[in-house]
Design a protein around this motif. Structure first.
Motif, PDB file in Angstrom:
ATOM      1  N   LEU A  16       0.824  -1.201   0.000  1.00  0.00           N
ATOM      2  CA  LEU A  16       0.000   0.000   0.000  1.00  0.00           C
ATOM      3  C   LEU A  16       0.863   1.257   0.000  1.00  0.00           C
ATOM      4  CD1 LEU A  16      -2.877  -1.019   2.455  1.00  0.00           C
ATOM      5  CD2 LEU A  16      -2.930  -0.922  -0.032  1.00  0.00           C
ATOM      6  N   GLY A  17       2.032   1.187   0.629  1.00  0.00           N
ATOM      7  CA  GLY A  17       2.940   2.328   0.598  1.00  0.00           C
ATOM      8  C   GLY A  17       3.409   2.645  -0.816  1.00  0.00           C
ATOM      9  N   GLU A  18       3.545   1.603  -1.645  1.00  0.00           N
ATOM     10  CA  GLU A  18       3.958   1.807  -3.037  1.00  0.00           C
ATOM     11  C   GLU A  18       2.839   2.372  -3.904  1.00  0.00           C
ATOM     12  OE1 GLU A  18       5.051  -2.080  -4.151  1.00  0.00           O
ATOM     13  OE2 GLU A  18       6.982  -2.095  -3.084  1.00  0.00           O
ATOM     14  N   ARG A  19       1.595   2.195  -3.470  1.00  0.00           N
ATOM     15  CA  ARG A  19       0.450   2.540  -4.313  1.00  0.00           C
ATOM     16  C   ARG A  19      -0.354   3.733  -3.812  1.00  0.00           C
ATOM     17  NH1 ARG A  19       1.664  -2.672  -4.768  1.00  0.00           N
ATOM     18  NH2 ARG A  19       1.259  -3.754  -6.774  1.00  0.00           N
ATOM     19  N   THR A  20       0.076   4.376  -2.733  1.00  0.00           N
ATOM     20  CA  THR A  20      -0.672   5.508  -2.192  1.00  0.00           C
ATOM     21  C   THR A  20       0.261   6.643  -1.820  1.00  0.00           C
ATOM     22  OG1 THR A  20      -0.559   4.647   0.078  1.00  0.00           O
ATOM     23  CG2 THR A  20      -2.469   3.990  -1.248  1.00  0.00           C
ATOM     24  N   VAL A  21      -0.313   7.844  -1.741  1.00  0.00           N
ATOM     25  CA  VAL A  21       0.411   9.033  -1.293  1.00  0.00           C
ATOM     26  C   VAL A  21      -0.388   9.656  -0.146  1.00  0.00           C
ATOM     27  CG1 VAL A  21       1.236  11.332  -1.933  1.00  0.00           C
ATOM     28  CG2 VAL A  21       1.360   9.452  -3.587  1.00  0.00           C
ATOM     29  N   ASN A  22       0.301   9.998   0.948  1.00  0.00           N
ATOM     30  CA  ASN A  22      -0.334  10.611   2.117  1.00  0.00           C
ATOM     31  C   ASN A  22      -1.357   9.693   2.780  1.00  0.00           C
ATOM     32  OD1 ASN A  22       1.087  13.050   2.090  1.00  0.00           O
ATOM     33  ND2 ASN A  22      -0.305  13.933   0.584  1.00  0.00           N
ATOM     34  N   VAL A  23      -1.091   8.395   2.776  1.00  0.00           N
ATOM     35  CA  VAL A  23      -1.963   7.426   3.436  1.00  0.00           C
ATOM     36  C   VAL A  23      -1.136   6.651   4.447  1.00  0.00           C
ATOM     37  CG1 VAL A  23      -3.407   5.373   3.171  1.00  0.00           C
ATOM     38  CG2 VAL A  23      -3.506   7.198   1.460  1.00  0.00           C
ATOM     39  N   THR A  24      -1.622   6.584   5.685  1.00  0.00           N
ATOM     40  CA  THR A  24      -0.992   5.782   6.739  1.00  0.00           C
ATOM     41  C   THR A  24      -1.863   4.564   6.995  1.00  0.00           C
ATOM     42  OG1 THR A  24      -0.056   7.755   7.774  1.00  0.00           O
ATOM     43  CG2 THR A  24      -0.191   5.767   9.122  1.00  0.00           C
ATOM     44  N   VAL A  25      -1.276   3.364   6.964  1.00  0.00           N
ATOM     45  CA  VAL A  25      -2.026   2.135   7.230  1.00  0.00           C
ATOM     46  C   VAL A  25      -1.414   1.432   8.429  1.00  0.00           C
ATOM     47  CG1 VAL A  25      -2.836   1.821   4.871  1.00  0.00           C
ATOM     48  CG2 VAL A  25      -0.649   0.853   5.533  1.00  0.00           C
ATOM     49  N   LEU A  26      -2.288   0.909   9.300  1.00  0.00           N
ATOM     50  CA  LEU A  26      -1.837   0.262  10.532  1.00  0.00           C
ATOM     51  C   LEU A  26      -2.477  -1.116  10.634  1.00  0.00           C
ATOM     52  CD1 LEU A  26      -2.365   3.374  12.834  1.00  0.00           C
ATOM     53  CD2 LEU A  26      -0.212   2.610  11.823  1.00  0.00           C
ATOM     54  N   PRO A  27      -1.911  -2.128   9.953  1.00  0.00           N
ATOM     55  CA  PRO A  27      -2.494  -3.474  10.011  1.00  0.00           C
ATOM     56  C   PRO A  27      -2.093  -4.211  11.287  1.00  0.00           C
ATOM     57  CG  PRO A  27      -0.609  -3.454   8.541  1.00  0.00           C
ATOM     58  CD  PRO A  27      -0.773  -2.039   9.025  1.00  0.00           C
ATOM     59  N   GLU A  28      -3.035  -4.966  11.821  1.00  0.00           N
ATOM     60  CA  GLU A  28      -2.776  -5.732  13.037  1.00  0.00           C
ATOM     61  C   GLU A  28      -3.580  -7.024  12.993  1.00  0.00           C
ATOM     62  OE1 GLU A  28      -3.214  -5.253  17.918  1.00  0.00           O
ATOM     63  OE2 GLU A  28      -3.547  -3.546  16.579  1.00  0.00           O
ATOM     64  N   ILE A  29      -2.930  -8.136  13.351  1.00  0.00           N
ATOM     65  CA  ILE A  29      -3.613  -9.427  13.388  1.00  0.00           C
ATOM     66  C   ILE A  29      -4.425  -9.519  14.679  1.00  0.00           C
ATOM     67  CG2 ILE A  29      -3.320 -11.930  13.468  1.00  0.00           C
ATOM     68  CD1 ILE A  29      -0.780 -11.605  11.834  1.00  0.00           C
ATOM     69  N   ARG A  30      -5.700  -9.842  14.556  1.00  0.00           N
ATOM     70  CA  ARG A  30      -6.574 -10.001  15.724  1.00  0.00           C
ATOM     71  C   ARG A  30      -7.175 -11.402  15.739  1.00  0.00           C
ATOM     72  NH1 ARG A  30      -7.557  -5.275  18.443  1.00  0.00           N
ATOM     73  NH2 ARG A  30      -7.131  -3.316  17.332  1.00  0.00           N
ATOM     74  N   GLN A  31      -7.531 -11.839  16.934  1.00  0.00           N
ATOM     75  CA  GLN A  31      -8.087 -13.186  17.102  1.00  0.00           C
ATOM     76  C   GLN A  31      -9.476 -13.078  17.710  1.00  0.00           C
ATOM     77  OE1 GLN A  31      -6.325 -16.050  20.025  1.00  0.00           O
ATOM     78  NE2 GLN A  31      -5.885 -17.268  18.202  1.00  0.00           N
ATOM     79  N   THR A  32     -10.403 -13.905  17.208  1.00  0.00           N
ATOM     80  CA  THR A  32     -11.767 -13.917  17.734  1.00  0.00           C
ATOM     81  C   THR A  32     -11.906 -15.019  18.779  1.00  0.00           C
ATOM     82  OG1 THR A  32     -12.515 -15.432  16.001  1.00  0.00           O
ATOM     83  CG2 THR A  32     -12.645 -13.073  15.537  1.00  0.00           C
ATOM     84  N   ASP A  33     -13.082 -15.081  19.407  1.00  0.00           N
ATOM     85  CA  ASP A  33     -13.307 -16.072  20.455  1.00  0.00           C
ATOM     86  C   ASP A  33     -13.260 -17.506  19.945  1.00  0.00           C
ATOM     87  OD1 ASP A  33     -13.558 -14.051  22.245  1.00  0.00           O
ATOM     88  OD2 ASP A  33     -15.743 -14.007  22.221  1.00  0.00           O
ATOM     89  N   ASN A  34     -13.579 -17.711  18.663  1.00  0.00           N
ATOM     90  CA  ASN A  34     -13.554 -19.083  18.136  1.00  0.00           C
ATOM     91  C   ASN A  34     -12.159 -19.501  17.659  1.00  0.00           C
ATOM     92  OD1 ASN A  34     -13.193 -17.741  15.721  1.00  0.00           O
ATOM     93  ND2 ASN A  34     -15.194 -18.310  14.858  1.00  0.00           N
ATOM     94  N   GLY A  35     -11.156 -18.636  17.925  1.00  0.00           N
ATOM     95  CA  GLY A  35      -9.776 -18.993  17.605  1.00  0.00           C
ATOM     96  C   GLY A  35      -9.325 -18.590  16.230  1.00  0.00           C
ATOM     97  N   GLN A  71      -6.317  -0.363  10.113  1.00  0.00           N
ATOM     98  CA  GLN A  71      -6.816   0.960  10.469  1.00  0.00           C
ATOM     99  C   GLN A  71      -6.175   2.014   9.571  1.00  0.00           C
ATOM    100  OE1 GLN A  71      -7.057   1.992  14.580  1.00  0.00           O
ATOM    101  NE2 GLN A  71      -7.246  -0.132  15.267  1.00  0.00           N
ATOM    102  N   ILE A  72      -7.014   2.929   9.093  1.00  0.00           N
ATOM    103  CA  ILE A  72      -6.544   4.024   8.231  1.00  0.00           C
ATOM    104  C   ILE A  72      -6.955   5.342   8.879  1.00  0.00           C
ATOM    105  CG2 ILE A  72      -6.594   5.048   5.926  1.00  0.00           C
ATOM    106  CD1 ILE A  72      -8.071   1.647   6.183  1.00  0.00           C
ATOM    107  N   PRO A  73      -6.022   6.097   9.454  1.00  0.00           N
ATOM    108  CA  PRO A  73      -6.374   7.390  10.040  1.00  0.00           C
ATOM    109  C   PRO A  73      -6.736   8.403   8.963  1.00  0.00           C
ATOM    110  CG  PRO A  73      -4.172   6.672  10.720  1.00  0.00           C
ATOM    111  CD  PRO A  73      -4.601   5.777   9.613  1.00  0.00           C
ATOM    112  N   ARG A  74      -7.461   9.416   9.356  1.00  0.00           N
ATOM    113  CA  ARG A  74      -7.770  10.513   8.436  1.00  0.00           C
ATOM    114  C   ARG A  74      -6.475  11.228   8.063  1.00  0.00           C
ATOM    115  NH1 ARG A  74      -8.791  16.094   8.698  1.00  0.00           N
ATOM    116  NH2 ARG A  74     -10.434  16.824   7.284  1.00  0.00           N
ATOM    117  N   SER A  75      -6.255  11.411   6.792  1.00  0.00           N
ATOM    118  CA  SER A  75      -5.032  12.055   6.317  1.00  0.00           C
ATOM    119  C   SER A  75      -5.129  13.564   6.514  1.00  0.00           C
ATOM    120  CB  SER A  75      -4.825  11.734   4.831  1.00  0.00           C
ATOM    121  OG  SER A  75      -3.763  12.481   4.306  1.00  0.00           O
ATOM    122  N   MET A  76      -4.013  14.160   6.913  1.00  0.00           N
ATOM    123  CA  MET A  76      -3.990  15.601   7.081  1.00  0.00           C
ATOM    124  C   MET A  76      -3.884  16.335   5.747  1.00  0.00           C
ATOM    125  SD  MET A  76      -4.378  16.327  10.250  1.00  0.00           S
ATOM    126  CE  MET A  76      -5.601  15.054  10.108  1.00  0.00           C
TER     127      MET A  76
END
Length: 581
Positions: free
Chosen positions: A106-125, A132-137
């Motif tokens: 995504l860094g190669e394909r966007t300008v002024n975009v911050t991406v924050l990927p995180e692996i999450r686990q649900t109750d079923n494993g 998460q993508i914050p609002r760009s200034m």
């Protein structure tokens, strides 16, 4: 394009400085284990894991969505959850190196975009990626100069003059959170602050942990203060009237009544800056006597009273005018009352991406933090349901739908006074009582009751739908009950209400659980499992009502599982359910 690139460089420093603050409050969607991840919309979208893995990876489409979120209010992409699901597939695992790959691609394909990927686990494993993508200034784009904006649940391209408008509307710091007047946080209006705090603590939309905060902590929580200063939003909502006047763009409302010759016969102005936006809504409704006038319609031996302008409609118009106006632009809000209509005129254009043709299905909040306060004080919904409610109320009273219109520098909504067909009032009331209609069905039925007939294309246009293919949720059940009849095929299909039914108010009101509402079905399932724990889905279905389709029961059980009210073990036909403690 050179001007845009220069703005990128100017605002890049501001973005880096403000990013930590932005991340603390920009995203208003929470994730908790295996709970329902909420529906796709302005702040949320779901993507299959195939979007970022293998030969099916579609990085271009993912980059487009990230740019659209960054140019709007920010948002989240739940990667690994299918569109129609609330949780990822059972036993789904995420490659630990995938978040880094997503950042790089995504860094190669966007300008002024911050991406924050995180692996999450649900109750079923199972696992999924919460991106998460914050609002760009600054204005976000692709490297080759393509721009997108999140509008409701779509990522729409921004082209032509809209690009410059997008750049002009964005600033390094939103107006609401600026502290340029340097008003000390201690210089609030004590009475207005006490009223605000009491309203927050009495609201059932506010978490208990927020209600327990002190007055000073609530100022920080709702961004009414920052550091030692009140923000512009704080001055607007809890500040003194002289500071509110210094803002320059604090709302002023003028009510003007005209006679048949368009001569002014009455005027009321709220222009002394003594009232907060919340107080203005109540003051306007209370101090304009014309809003309490009513029609008297014969109803057998009695009289039925229908308001000329329903309180719900008037309040919703005021809330929209105050919550969505551009506070960087001067101009009064006008309520122009004519003998046959009420016009609400607001300064400024609609937010980018919103048009008079898509208001019914589009949610864009220009003033995010003020809208949050209005929501928590129960003055408005955050899901964009205001126009839906106005449509529903007006159609149930036999009146035309609101008429929005955008001018060169203003937005106007007209509400008609006249009742087109008085018999529609009783018809809609009895139809809703008999069949427990959804809001969409009430709107569609009200539109059809006002017209002799509408083609599929005309009905889709009246409902502001993109095509006739998405009419099904609005009219399918109405057709199956015989409330609405049809003739013809495809786009030439004509829908109409049987005139005899409209006149006699006689419905085929056979009792059946097939029309049961989702929340009532869930309550039946909970009651059944309290008596028969560790039951199979088919057993539950037979006990609560065999006429209910099993898929409908299964959806209700899945919703209870997502809400952590029901637990399960096993798979497919061997799965058993019981209530969580």
């Amino acid at each position: 394009m050179g001007r845009i690139k220069n703005e990128y460089e100017i605002l890049k420093g501001a973005r880096d400085m403000l990013l930590p603050k932005l991340m603390s409050g920009a995203l208003d969607v929470s994730t908790q284990g295996g709970r329902n991840m909420s529906q796709e919309g302005q702040l949320l979208d779901k993507k299959s894991l195939r979007t970022v893995t293998g030969n099916t990876a579609n990085w271009k489409e993912l980059a487009k969505d990230c740019i659209a979120f960054a140019n709007a209010q920010g948002g989240r992409l739940l990667i690994g959850i299918e569109n129609n699901d609330d949780v990822p597939p059972v036993e789904q695992r995420i490659d630990p190196g995938l978040p880094d790959l997503i950042r790089r691609k995504l860094g190669e394909r966007t300008v002024n975009v911050t991406v924050l990927p995180e692996i999450r686990q649900t109750d079923n494993g199972s696992e999924y990626i919460d991106l998460q993508i914050p609002r760009s200034m600054a204005v976000a784009s692709t490297p080759d100069g393509h721009y997108f904006l999140r509008v409701a649940d779509e990522s729409k391209p921004v082209v032509g003059d809209e690009v410059m408008r997008l750049a002009a509307e964005r600033s390094a710091l939103p107006w609401e959170t600026q502290t340029t007047l340097h008003v000390s946080r201690g210089e609030t209006d004590p009475q207005k602050l006490a009223t605000f705090v009491a309203g927050i603590r009495a609201s059932d939309r506010v978490k208990e942990s927020v209600k327990e905060k002190s007055e000073d902590e609530l100022l920080d929580h709702y961004l009414l203060a920052y550091g030692k200063w009140l923000t512009n939003l704080g001055i607007l909502c809890v500040g003194r009237h002289q500071d509110r006047a210094r803002l320059g763009t604090a709302p002023v409302i003028q009510f003007i009544k005209y006679d048949e010759q368009r001569k002014k016969v009455n005027k009321i102005a709220w222009d002394d800056f003594n009232l907060t936006p919340m107080e203005l809504i109540e003051a306007v409704w209370r101090e304009v006597p014309d809003f309490r006038e009513r029609y008297e319609l014969p109803d057998g031996l009695f009289r039925q009273h229908v308001p000329l302008y329903d309180e719900i409609v008037v309040r919703e118009l005021l809330v929209n005018a105050l919550a969505h106006r551009p506070y960087t632009q001067r101009g009064d809000i006008f309520l122009n009352l004519h003998p046959d209509r009420l016009e609400v005129v607001n300064p400024g254009l609609l937010p980018l991406g919103v048009t008079p043709q898509n208001l019914l299905h589009t949610t864009v909040r220009r003033n995010e933090h003020l809208a949050r306060i209005f929501h928590d004080l129960k003055l408005m919904e955050r899901e964009g349901s205001g126009y839906d409610k106005m449509y529903e109320v007006l159609l149930s009273q036999g009146k035309p739908v609101p008429e929005p219109k955008e001018g060169p520098d203003r937005f106007e909504v007209t509400v008609r006074r006249r009742i087109l067909k008085p018999q529609i009032i009783d018809f809609m009331a009895k139809a809703d009582q008999t069949f427990q209609l959804t809001q969409r069905e009430r709107i569609a039925l009200g539109l059809l009751a006002q017209h002799e007939a509408l083609t599929a294309r005309e009905l889709a246009k009246a409902l502001e739908l993109s095509s006739v293919d998405v009419l099904s949720p609005w009219i399918n059940r109405l057709l199956s009950w015989g409330l609405v009849l049809s003739s013809g095929r495809t786009q030439a299909t004509r829908y109409f209400v049987d005139p005899d039914v409209l006149r006699r108010l006689e419905f085929p009101a056979s009792t059946t659980l097939q029309r049961i509402e989702p929340h009532r079905l869930q309550a039946l399932i909970v009651e059944d499992l309290s008596r028969y724990p560790r039951s199979a889905g088919g057993e539950i279905n037979r006990r609560i009502g065999a006429e209910i389709p099993y898929k409908q029961v299964k959806r209700a059980i899945d919703a209870l599982i997502a809400a952590r009210q029901v637990l399960f073990e096993g798979d497919k036909r061997g799965r058993r359910y019981w209530l969580a403690k």
